[in-house]
Structure formats: C-alpha cells, structure tokens
Design an enzyme around this catalytic site. Sequence first.
Site, PDB file in Angstrom:
ATOM      1  N   HIS A  84       0.805  -1.225   0.000  1.00  0.00           N
ATOM      2  CA  HIS A  84       0.000   0.000   0.000  1.00  0.00           C
ATOM      3  C   HIS A  84       0.843   1.282   0.000  1.00  0.00           C
ATOM      4  CE1 HIS A  84      -3.497  -2.500   1.018  1.00  0.00           C
ATOM      5  NE2 HIS A  84      -2.818  -2.994   2.041  1.00  0.00           N
TER       6      HIS A  84
HETATM    7  O1  RIB Z   1      -5.224  -0.087   4.626  1.00  0.00           O
HETATM    8  C1  RIB Z   1      -3.836  -0.060   4.427  1.00  0.00           C
HETATM    9  C2  RIB Z   1      -3.190   0.987   5.279  1.00  0.00           C
HETATM   10  O2  RIB Z   1      -3.428   0.703   6.652  1.00  0.00           O
HETATM   11  C3  RIB Z   1      -1.660   1.035   5.125  1.00  0.00           C
HETATM   12  O3  RIB Z   1      -1.212   2.350   5.332  1.00  0.00           O
HETATM   13  C4  RIB Z   1      -1.176   0.152   6.234  1.00  0.00           C
HETATM   14  O4  RIB Z   1       0.130   0.509   6.690  1.00  0.00           O
HETATM   15  C5  RIB Z   1      -2.178   0.468   7.304  1.00  0.00           C
HETATM   16  O5  RIB Z   1      -1.752   1.673   7.945  1.00  0.00           O
END
Ligand code: RIB
Length: 312
Positions: A242
């Site tokens: 992500h």
């Molecule tokens: O949903 C994904 C996000 O939530 C990313 O930033 C992961 O690190 C968590 O913080």
Amino acid sequence: MTARKIIIDTDPGQDDAVAILLALASPELEVLGITAVAGNVPLPLTAKNARMICELVGRTDLRVFAGCDRPLARDLVTAENVHGKSGLDGIALPDPQMSLDPQHGVDFIIETLREHPEGAVTLCPLGPLTNIATAFQRAPDIIPRVAEIVLMGGAYFEVGNVTPAAEFNIYVDPEAADIVFKSGAPIVVLPLDATHKVLTNRARIEAFRALGTRPGHAVASWTDFFERYDMAKYGTEGAPLHDPCVIAYLLRPDLFKGRHINVEIETEGRFTRGMTVADWWGVTDRAANAMFIGDVDAAGFYALLSERIARL
Ligand code: RIB
Ligand code: CA
C-alpha cells in the site's frame, strides 16, 4: 534538480517501512522529517519503528517526531493481526539508538509549513490522518501553504479492508479524514483500488532478498510477513504494498491513472464509518476535491521499487 521537500506522516507498519526506504533511496525527494501517528500499532511503537527504519539505512540525521496517540474523537483501533505485535514483525532489528525529536509532530508540521515558501512542502500521510487534521485545526493558515497531500487511504471499487465499507487509515480516524478532505488542500489519494494492483509475489520478494543487502533482506522479510494476512484473506498470491504507492507516485506519476472527483468521508454511518464516498461516475454536483487513483502499472512500480532499494 531541486529535490521535492516532503514530510512523511506514518504508522509503521511493514508497508510504511518500505515506503520510507523508497523515499530515502530517491534523490528526487528531501525528507524534512518523519512524524509518527498511532495506527497499525500504538504511538510508542510507531515512533520506535520509524527510528529503527532510519537506522537500518544509517539515516540517524533525520528528525523523527511523535505525533498524536489517538484519533480525534474515537478510541484507537490497531492492526497487530496484520503487522504483528511490534508493528514491524518479519525481521528482528536492534532497538533504536537515535532519539525522538522533543518537538511534537503536529508542531513540526505547522512550523515547517510556516517556515518554507508557500507550495514548497508536500505532505505524505501513510496512516490515519490525525496529525494532519490536528495541524490544520490548530493552524488553518498553513493549509494554503501545502503544495500537495499525497496519501494512502480509502477505497471505492475495492470497498473496505477493515470493515466491508472502509479502508483502515480512514476508518481509524474518519473525523480527521473529513477535515483533511474538506480543507481545500490539493489531495492525491492512493486507495485500495490502486494498491490492490501492486501485489507482492515470490519472484518480487526474492529479488529483494537477492540484493544481498540488509535493506533488501529487511524488505523481503517484511513483505514475507506482511503478505500472509492478505493471502489468507483474499486468496491472492501476494499482498498489496500500500504505502510505497505514495512515494512511487511522487517519483513516477506516469505509472498511475485516476480521476479528479469529489470524495466525501462517512463519519456517521452505522455500518459505513470511514467509507470514502468517491463520486467516480460524477452523479452528484459536489465539487471535486481529490485526484482519486484507480490504476497503476504494477510492473513499472516494482521495477522502480527494486531499482531504488538496491541503491541503499
Ligand atoms: O489499509 C492499508 C493501510 O493501513 C496502510 O497504510 C497500512 O500501513 C495500514 O496503515
Ligand atoms: Ca500505514
């Protein structure tokens, strides 16, 4: 070429860690500071993890700050089930020797935006938006000074990962997200719609391990750990990286595609708290407030990430 000045606001988190390493490996970017926020794990751990990541690549010169330890109006929700108890499970790193900066992360954000020319500093939130929203509430004068907010959060076609409707970062602090999305600052959103297209796989992880460096080994170990949750949940071959999408967007925006649309944050829904209500099809007359990314060149993303991590 003048490096783009950024502040990384983060809740490490293995994917946050890879994003931070990508930024530190890229001369196009100047990291002015790293502000930790409560999210994946409580603030003491996110602040500790941020320093461990900096020390992994010898960047003890960086200023690391602790920010807010809970959402604006709700109890903190964490994600040890995804990231492990430490928030950075996957490889044992030594406890940090570098100190936290004594200034509060929110004050650092305010001070930095006031000290730099308008449009000089980009904010890169990788976790809940509590620090950013608190800064905007305390010092509204900084909002027009922000060059851009490039954040990981939200979802539309991919819907939620922590509830059926909401992505984790927005879910944890929807009130903060609502303040940020209503602020008027230019926003680029890297939602699950994009990040779920950059899945790890064996070859990609082994390529990091084959670098034969501590950062390469760390990235491989973190993604090995991080992917097991998503693989079990989604039945996919790998996990979405992500947060590195935020930094990759800064470096190679051509790898990403999206639409400038209206995005509202649900703060009251019984089942939809934290949902990003993205008007992708333009069915409302609500003003566009965000560039919402829907697609990414995954091969190009991993080529960039591998090439940059190899530099560390
Ligand atoms: O949903 C994904 C996000 O939530 C990313 O930033 C992961 O690190 C968590 O913080
Ligand atoms: Ca994160």
